[in-house]
Design an enzyme around this catalytic site. Structure first.
Site, PDB file in Angstrom:
ATOM      1  N   ARG A 100       1.012  12.023  11.529  1.00 32.68           N
ATOM      2  CA  ARG A 100       0.412  12.507  10.281  1.00 32.68           C
ATOM      3  C   ARG A 100      -0.933  13.178  10.552  1.00 32.68           C
ATOM      4  O   ARG A 100      -1.464  13.080  11.653  1.00 32.68           O
ATOM      5  CB  ARG A 100       0.251  11.337   9.310  1.00 32.68           C
ATOM      6  CG  ARG A 100       1.604  10.729   8.990  1.00 32.68           C
ATOM      7  CD  ARG A 100       1.503   9.638   7.957  1.00 32.68           C
ATOM      8  NE  ARG A 100       2.832   9.096   7.697  1.00 32.68           N
ATOM      9  CZ  ARG A 100       3.152   8.391   6.627  1.00 32.68           C
ATOM     10  NH1 ARG A 100       2.227   8.140   5.714  1.00 32.68           N
ATOM     11  NH2 ARG A 100       4.374   7.936   6.467  1.00 32.68           N
TER      12      ARG A 100
ATOM     13  N   ASP B 287       6.492   1.023   1.852  1.00 29.84           N
ATOM     14  CA  ASP B 287       6.657   2.481   1.832  1.00 29.84           C
ATOM     15  C   ASP B 287       6.567   3.054   0.420  1.00 29.84           C
ATOM     16  O   ASP B 287       6.954   2.403  -0.550  1.00 29.84           O
ATOM     17  CB  ASP B 287       8.019   2.830   2.457  1.00 29.84           C
ATOM     18  CG  ASP B 287       8.135   4.309   2.760  1.00 29.84           C
ATOM     19  OD1 ASP B 287       7.095   4.978   2.921  1.00 29.84           O
ATOM     20  OD2 ASP B 287       9.278   4.803   2.843  1.00 29.84           O
TER      21      ASP B 287
ATOM     22  N   ASN C  49       3.714   6.954  12.926  1.00 29.33           N
ATOM     23  CA  ASN C  49       2.800   7.421  11.881  1.00 29.33           C
ATOM     24  C   ASN C  49       1.608   8.218  12.423  1.00 29.33           C
ATOM     25  O   ASN C  49       0.894   8.867  11.656  1.00 29.33           O
ATOM     26  CB  ASN C  49       2.318   6.258  11.007  1.00 29.33           C
ATOM     27  CG  ASN C  49       3.373   5.710  10.066  1.00 29.33           C
ATOM     28  OD1 ASN C  49       3.413   4.521   9.766  1.00 29.33           O
ATOM     29  ND2 ASN C  49       4.265   6.574   9.560  1.00 29.33           N
TER      30      ASN C  49
HETATM   31  C1  IPE Z   1       7.815   3.293   7.573  1.00 29.63           C
HETATM   32  O1  IPE Z   1       7.544   4.246   6.618  1.00 29.63           O
HETATM   33  C2  IPE Z   1       6.535   2.800   8.198  1.00 29.63           C
HETATM   34  C3  IPE Z   1       5.666   2.057   7.301  1.00 29.63           C
HETATM   35  C4  IPE Z   1       5.896   1.743   6.042  1.00 29.63           C
HETATM   36  C5  IPE Z   1       4.437   1.610   7.888  1.00 29.63           C
HETATM   37  P1  IPE Z   1       7.573   5.812   6.974  1.00 29.63           P
HETATM   38  O2  IPE Z   1       7.211   6.527   5.728  1.00 29.63           O
HETATM   39  O3  IPE Z   1       6.765   6.081   8.171  1.00 29.63           O
HETATM   40  O4  IPE Z   1       9.112   6.034   7.348  1.00 29.63           O
HETATM   41  P2  IPE Z   1      10.012   7.331   7.334  1.00 29.63           P
HETATM   42  O5  IPE Z   1       9.214   8.420   7.993  1.00 29.63           O
HETATM   43  O6  IPE Z   1      10.284   7.651   5.898  1.00 29.63           O
HETATM   44  O7  IPE Z   1      11.234   6.952   8.071  1.00 29.63           O
HETATM   45  C1  IPE Z   2       3.745   3.982   3.540  1.00 27.59           C
HETATM   46  O1  IPE Z   2       3.684   4.970   2.566  1.00 27.59           O
HETATM   47  C2  IPE Z   2       2.450   3.828   4.307  1.00 27.59           C
HETATM   48  C3  IPE Z   2       2.540   4.264   5.705  1.00 27.59           C
HETATM   49  C4  IPE Z   2       3.617   4.665   6.303  1.00 27.59           C
HETATM   50  C5  IPE Z   2       1.312   4.245   6.480  1.00 27.59           C
HETATM   51  P1  IPE Z   2       3.901   6.492   2.931  1.00 27.59           P
HETATM   52  O2  IPE Z   2       2.589   7.094   3.247  1.00 27.59           O
HETATM   53  O3  IPE Z   2       4.952   6.666   3.959  1.00 27.59           O
HETATM   54  O4  IPE Z   2       4.410   7.042   1.530  1.00 27.59           O
HETATM   55  P2  IPE Z   2       5.522   8.150   1.298  1.00 27.59           P
HETATM   56  O5  IPE Z   2       6.758   7.688   1.985  1.00 27.59           O
HETATM   57  O6  IPE Z   2       4.994   9.423   1.860  1.00 27.59           O
HETATM   58  O7  IPE Z   2       5.674   8.186  -0.191  1.00 27.59           O
HETATM   59 MG    MG Z   3       6.981   6.851   3.821  1.00 27.75          MG
END
Ligand code: IPE
Ligand code: IPE
Ligand code: MG
Length: 235
Positions: free
Chosen positions: A66, A15, A63
């Protein structure tokens, strides 16, 4: 207190890609590319350390919320990454498994996943479990469906079901539970990652953003793990 051995299985919530990109004024997709590099680096380092299983959270069932642009960017990157991994596989001897519901992925991406699993199934040096369209609750519900079908077919008896037997209906069938779960990015939650498998895992939360995650960060997480006292409900 006796020092714990090296964890056999480390799980990581990858993350912080978006914030990493934002800090640099780059599109979120650039963060995901940098995150893919961090994964490569970390997987190689785990192999050096003799870690047997590395489970990484790459895309959750949540996810999909998004933007279409971000989701398709991630899917493209995954396809590119898997193609490269298939090329490198003979050299690195990494065994791939995928956790999650692959049925929602594009046929091309699904085929790459199944190909990677099939072609690496003989490797035993290190196993990477790639969580793609993975949700812990979804995994349990899919497991319950499969179990219920076995009951209907007369192949399973509900009164005889044990935790150990049910674990074979999960994506992680046959994989030991992770001793250590690492979440970079500063968030203090598990976001639907491996709820069944982590009831006795040690958690390490770190402020580093995933694309910046280095071997030194992994060392630091393992050092924290080594300082823990695991009791499993005993004394
Ligand atoms: C968790 O991260 C999922 C992955 C790293 C694939 P998210 O960014 O989706 O989690 P939340 O939304 O902060 O809980
Ligand atoms: C993790 O990074 C990747 C996925 C969840 C696909 P994020 O895209 O959630 O990064 P932040 O949390 O917005 O910084
Ligand atoms: Mg994230």
């Amino acid at each position: 207190m006796e020092k714990l051995p090296m964890p056999r299985h480390i799980a990581i919530i990858m993350d912080g890609n978006g914030r990493w990109a934002k800090k640099r004024g780059l599109p979120r997709t650039a963060g995901h590319s940098a995150g893919a590099e961090a994964f490569r680096r970390t997987a190689n380092y785990c192999r050096t350390l003799g870690v047997e299983y590395l489970t990484v959270y790459a895309f959750s069932t949540e996810n999909w919320k998004r933007s279409e642009e971000e989701v398709s960017g991630i899917m493209k990157l995954l396809a590119k990454y898997l193609q490269e991994a298939l090329r490198d596989m003979e050299k690195n001897h990494v065994r791939f498994r995928f956790f999650g519901d692959l049925s929602r992925l594009s046929p091309e991406l699904r085929r790459l996943c199944l190909d990677a699993e099939a072609r690496s199934s003989e490797y035993h040096e290190v196993q990477v479990n790639f969580c793609l369209n993975y949700g812990g609750r979804d995994e349990i519900v899919r497991g319950i469906r499969a179990y219920a079908r076995d009951v209907q077919a007369g192949k399973a008896d509900p009164d005889a079901l044990t935790e150990e037997m049910f674990s074979h209906y999960l994506d992680s069938a046959g994989v030991p539970d992770p001793e250590l779960v690492i979440r970079p990015s500063g968030e203090l939650r598990t976001s639907n990652f491996l709820p069944w498998q982590t009831v006795y895992s040690e958690f390490v939360f770190m402020d580093v953003l995933w694309p910046d995650f280095s071997p030194a960060d992994l060392d630091a997480a393992i050092a924290q793990y080594h300082g823990r006292n695991r009791r499993f409900g005993g004394v």
